[in-house]
Design a protein around this motif. Structure first.
Motif, PDB file in Angstrom:
ATOM      1  N   PRO A  55       1.427  -1.191   0.044  1.00 52.85           N
ATOM      2  CA  PRO A  55      -0.286   0.141   0.069  1.00 52.85           C
ATOM      3  C   PRO A  55       0.534   1.492   0.227  1.00 52.85           C
ATOM      4  O   PRO A  55       1.863   1.296   0.863  1.00 52.85           O
ATOM      5  N   PRO A  56       0.908   2.184  -0.509  1.00 55.12           N
ATOM      6  CA  PRO A  56       1.636   3.311  -0.546  1.00 55.12           C
ATOM      7  C   PRO A  56       0.904   4.148   0.897  1.00 55.12           C
ATOM      8  O   PRO A  56       0.293   3.612   1.859  1.00 55.12           O
ATOM      9  N   VAL A  57       2.425   4.869   0.986  1.00 56.71           N
ATOM     10  CA  VAL A  57       2.031   5.859   2.055  1.00 56.71           C
ATOM     11  C   VAL A  57       1.786   7.027   2.045  1.00 56.71           C
ATOM     12  O   VAL A  57       1.948   7.432   0.136  1.00 56.71           O
ATOM     13  N   SER A  58       1.150   8.367   3.041  1.00 57.69           N
ATOM     14  CA  SER A  58       1.094   8.803   2.617  1.00 57.69           C
ATOM     15  C   SER A  58       2.004  10.708   3.242  1.00 57.69           C
ATOM     16  O   SER A  58       2.389   9.492   4.491  1.00 57.69           O
ATOM     17  N   VAL A  59       1.688  11.315   2.771  1.00 60.92           N
ATOM     18  CA  VAL A  59       2.297  12.376   4.090  1.00 60.92           C
ATOM     19  C   VAL A  59       1.989  12.032   5.355  1.00 60.92           C
ATOM     20  O   VAL A  59       2.886  12.165   6.600  1.00 60.92           O
ATOM     21  N   ALA A  60       0.333  11.958   5.809  1.00 61.77           N
ATOM     22  CA  ALA A  60      -0.006  11.956   7.080  1.00 61.77           C
ATOM     23  C   ALA A  60       0.414  10.701   7.692  1.00 61.77           C
ATOM     24  O   ALA A  60       0.695  10.604   8.842  1.00 61.77           O
ATOM     25  N   ASP A  61       0.671   9.777   7.362  1.00 63.62           N
ATOM     26  CA  ASP A  61       0.790   8.534   7.681  1.00 63.62           C
ATOM     27  C   ASP A  61       2.462   8.888   7.815  1.00 63.62           C
ATOM     28  O   ASP A  61       2.667   8.125   9.265  1.00 63.62           O
ATOM     29  N   LEU A  62       3.526   9.247   6.947  1.00 66.93           N
ATOM     30  CA  LEU A  62       5.215   8.892   7.770  1.00 66.93           C
ATOM     31  C   LEU A  62       4.747  10.183   8.676  1.00 66.93           C
ATOM     32  O   LEU A  62       5.773   9.652   9.953  1.00 66.93           O
ATOM     33  N   ILE A  63       4.014  11.626   8.700  1.00 65.61           N
ATOM     34  CA  ILE A  63       4.160  11.997   9.864  1.00 65.61           C
ATOM     35  C   ILE A  63       3.943  11.038  11.356  1.00 65.61           C
ATOM     36  O   ILE A  63       4.495  11.839  12.205  1.00 65.61           O
ATOM     37  N   ALA A  64       2.631  10.641  10.995  1.00 68.52           N
ATOM     38  CA  ALA A  64       2.697  10.226  12.169  1.00 68.52           C
ATOM     39  C   ALA A  64       3.132   9.289  13.115  1.00 68.52           C
ATOM     40  O   ALA A  64       3.787   9.480  14.304  1.00 68.52           O
ATOM     41  N   VAL A  65       3.874   8.358  12.278  1.00 69.12           N
ATOM     42  CA  VAL A  65       4.699   7.199  12.822  1.00 69.12           C
ATOM     43  C   VAL A  65       5.970   8.461  13.145  1.00 69.12           C
ATOM     44  O   VAL A  65       6.930   7.841  14.505  1.00 69.12           O
ATOM     45  N   ALA A  92      11.407  -0.708 -12.878  1.00 71.48           N
ATOM     46  CA  ALA A  92      11.978   0.107 -13.875  1.00 71.48           C
ATOM     47  C   ALA A  92      10.232   0.650 -14.112  1.00 71.48           C
ATOM     48  O   ALA A  92       9.558   1.897 -14.266  1.00 71.48           O
ATOM     49  N   GLU A  93       9.861  -0.461 -14.245  1.00 69.28           N
ATOM     50  CA  GLU A  93       8.056  -0.410 -14.713  1.00 69.28           C
ATOM     51  C   GLU A  93       7.254   0.557 -13.957  1.00 69.28           C
ATOM     52  O   GLU A  93       6.320   0.637 -14.504  1.00 69.28           O
ATOM     53  N   THR A  94       7.685   0.578 -12.838  1.00 70.43           N
ATOM     54  CA  THR A  94       7.210   1.819 -12.007  1.00 70.43           C
ATOM     55  C   THR A  94       7.758   2.703 -11.837  1.00 70.43           C
ATOM     56  O   THR A  94       7.611   3.211 -10.940  1.00 70.43           O
ATOM     57  N   ALA A  95       8.728   3.400 -12.228  1.00 74.38           N
ATOM     58  CA  ALA A  95       9.129   4.589 -12.022  1.00 74.38           C
ATOM     59  C   ALA A  95       8.337   5.888 -12.049  1.00 74.38           C
ATOM     60  O   ALA A  95       8.799   6.092 -11.122  1.00 74.38           O
ATOM     61  N   VAL A  96       7.744   5.786 -12.253  1.00 71.57           N
ATOM     62  CA  VAL A  96       6.030   6.926 -12.273  1.00 71.57           C
ATOM     63  C   VAL A  96       6.105   6.593 -11.135  1.00 71.57           C
ATOM     64  O   VAL A  96       5.852   7.918 -10.343  1.00 71.57           O
ATOM     65  N   ALA A  97       5.101   6.063 -11.090  1.00 68.81           N
ATOM     66  CA  ALA A  97       4.631   5.856  -9.474  1.00 68.81           C
ATOM     67  C   ALA A  97       6.077   5.990  -7.922  1.00 68.81           C
ATOM     68  O   ALA A  97       5.758   6.377  -6.746  1.00 68.81           O
ATOM     69  N   GLN A  98       7.174   5.181  -8.546  1.00 66.21           N
ATOM     70  CA  GLN A  98       8.130   5.695  -7.658  1.00 66.21           C
ATOM     71  C   GLN A  98       8.540   6.801  -7.198  1.00 66.21           C
ATOM     72  O   GLN A  98       8.929   7.675  -5.997  1.00 66.21           O
ATOM     73  N   ARG A  99       8.399   7.943  -8.762  1.00 63.79           N
ATOM     74  CA  ARG A  99       9.113   9.625  -8.497  1.00 63.79           C
ATOM     75  C   ARG A  99       7.918  10.108  -7.296  1.00 63.79           C
ATOM     76  O   ARG A  99       8.581  10.701  -6.974  1.00 63.79           O
ATOM     77  N   ASP A 100       6.695   9.152  -7.988  1.00 66.78           N
ATOM     78  CA  ASP A 100       5.684  10.227  -6.673  1.00 66.78           C
ATOM     79  C   ASP A 100       5.949   9.769  -4.997  1.00 66.78           C
ATOM     80  O   ASP A 100       5.066  10.688  -4.312  1.00 66.78           O
ATOM     81  N   SER A 101       6.350   8.386  -4.769  1.00 66.05           N
ATOM     82  CA  SER A 101       6.159   8.205  -3.451  1.00 66.05           C
ATOM     83  C   SER A 101       7.577   8.927  -3.497  1.00 66.05           C
ATOM     84  O   SER A 101       7.891   9.642  -1.761  1.00 66.05           O
ATOM     85  N   LEU A 102       8.581   8.988  -3.915  1.00 65.91           N
ATOM     86  CA  LEU A 102       9.630   9.335  -3.004  1.00 65.91           C
ATOM     87  C   LEU A 102       9.702  11.206  -2.611  1.00 65.91           C
ATOM     88  O   LEU A 102       9.629  12.075  -1.967  1.00 65.91           O
ATOM     89  N   ARG A 103       8.687  11.688  -3.962  1.00 65.43           N
ATOM     90  CA  ARG A 103       8.087  12.992  -3.486  1.00 65.43           C
ATOM     91  C   ARG A 103       7.137  13.318  -2.463  1.00 65.43           C
ATOM     92  O   ARG A 103       7.384  13.988  -1.713  1.00 65.43           O
ATOM     93  N   ILE A 104       6.893  12.595  -2.160  1.00 66.74           N
ATOM     94  CA  ILE A 104       6.099  11.966  -1.222  1.00 66.74           C
ATOM     95  C   ILE A 104       7.205  11.890   0.660  1.00 66.74           C
ATOM     96  O   ILE A 104       6.432  12.788   1.334  1.00 66.74           O
ATOM     97  N   HIS A 105       7.945  11.093   0.426  1.00 69.89           N
ATOM     98  CA  HIS A 105       8.733  11.481   1.610  1.00 69.89           C
ATOM     99  C   HIS A 105      10.103  13.004   1.755  1.00 69.89           C
ATOM    100  O   HIS A 105      10.016  13.005   2.426  1.00 69.89           O
ATOM    101  N   ILE A 106       9.521  12.809   0.788  1.00 71.02           N
ATOM    102  CA  ILE A 106      10.550  14.698   0.600  1.00 71.02           C
ATOM    103  C   ILE A 106       9.814  15.468   1.351  1.00 71.02           C
ATOM    104  O   ILE A 106      10.075  16.256   2.007  1.00 71.02           O
ATOM    105  N   THR A 107       8.167  15.481   0.992  1.00 72.08           N
ATOM    106  CA  THR A 107       7.983  16.406   1.695  1.00 72.08           C
ATOM    107  C   THR A 107       7.547  16.332   4.018  1.00 72.08           C
ATOM    108  O   THR A 107       7.626  16.947   4.464  1.00 72.08           O
ATOM    109  N   ALA A 108       7.264  15.063   3.578  1.00 73.04           N
ATOM    110  CA  ALA A 108       7.777  14.473   5.241  1.00 73.04           C
ATOM    111  C   ALA A 108       8.567  14.888   5.904  1.00 73.04           C
ATOM    112  O   ALA A 108       8.698  15.352   6.656  1.00 73.04           O
TER     113      ALA A 108
END
Length: 269
Positions: free
Chosen positions: A81-91, A111-127
């Protein structure tokens, strides 16, 4: 007759290991005891899947020398399951949770999930920006995108970061260092064929170097090919000392100061 004083190994920190992995099942207490005997007095165990967070947290709570980080590994994007900024902040409210990640990009295996990986990375950066905790980055075969996204995020709002198990090229190393980030030295730096990587580390500022095992993976010589564990941080530290032309004690002291500067929530030695 006076006994010779016993030489104690210098204090070191394994800034990245995975003690919740099945490789260590039933052995965590013994593994930590061996680490302490080798001078590794602190370890950060990394949670890579949201569902594992309770187990990883329990390990950190049970061992005074253990802290943990939490994130979604790029190779798990699309599988977990994807993580959210709120989830990361809560933990991150837990006092022994000290870093965001590991996150990042892996175009070698997934590499097949490259776009989703970039989105996930940006979520972690925000957290990381919102919590003030350091970002922990995994990068493989994605250096150009990695440098671009890290720089883009930093320009929007500064944050701290470590390039975990750094084994990428000089351009990504330079981009990370220019942002004030840290490079973490793993057992890869001790492999005989890693001279190019050792040269990259030698050109980095000493005050930006951390140590890690990434255990159970990447055991340095003389343990290569076997399960890695935090005690073997000492072997990589000796290689690092040689790279920088320092005694082991002086290199250890430098990396300890670096770790405490970056992982501000971990109690000083």
């Amino acid at each position: 007759m006076t006994a010779e004083p016993t030489t104690q190994p210098p204090h070191l920190t394994d800034s990245h290991c995975h003690l919740d992995f099945p490789d260590f099942e039933g052995e965590v207490d013994a593994v930590i005891a061996r680490a302490h005997a080798a001078g590794i007095h602190r370890m950060v165990t990394i949670c890579t899947k949201p569902g594992q967070e309770p187990a990883v947290r329990a390990l950190a709570e049970a061992h005074p020398s253990l802290w943990y980080a939490y994130g979604l590994h790029p190779m798990q994007v699309g599988k977990q399951p994807p993580v959210s900024v709120a989830d990361l902040i809560a933990v991150a409210q837990h006092p022994k949770m000290v870093g965001i990640g590991e996150t990042g990009l892996d175009y070698h295996y997934t590499a097949e999930t490259a776009v989703a990986q970039r989105d996930s990375l940006r979520i972690h950066i925000t957290a990381a920006q919102e919590t003030g905790l350091p970002l922990i980055i995994h990068a493989r075969a994605a250096d150009e995108d990695m440098a671009e996204i890290l720089t883009e995020g930093f320009r929007a709002a500064p944050y701290t970061c470590v390039m975990h198990c750094f084994s990428s090229g000089e351009p990504l190393a330079r981009a990370a260092l220019d942002l004030g980030f840290y490079l973490s030295m793993s057992g890869i730096a001790a492999f005989p064929k890693s001279q190019e990587l050792r040269d990259i580390f030698s050109r980095a500022p000493l005050d930006r170097i951390l140590l890690e095992t990434d255990s159970p993976y990447l055991a340095p010589p003389p343990h290569r090919g076997r399960r890695n564990e935090p005690a073997y941080t000492a072997h990589t530290a000796q290689v690092g000392a040689d790279i920088f032309g320092l005694s082991l004690a002086d290199f250890a002291a430098a990396t300890e100061a670096n770790f405490e500067r970056l992982f501000t929530r971990v109690r000083p030695a």
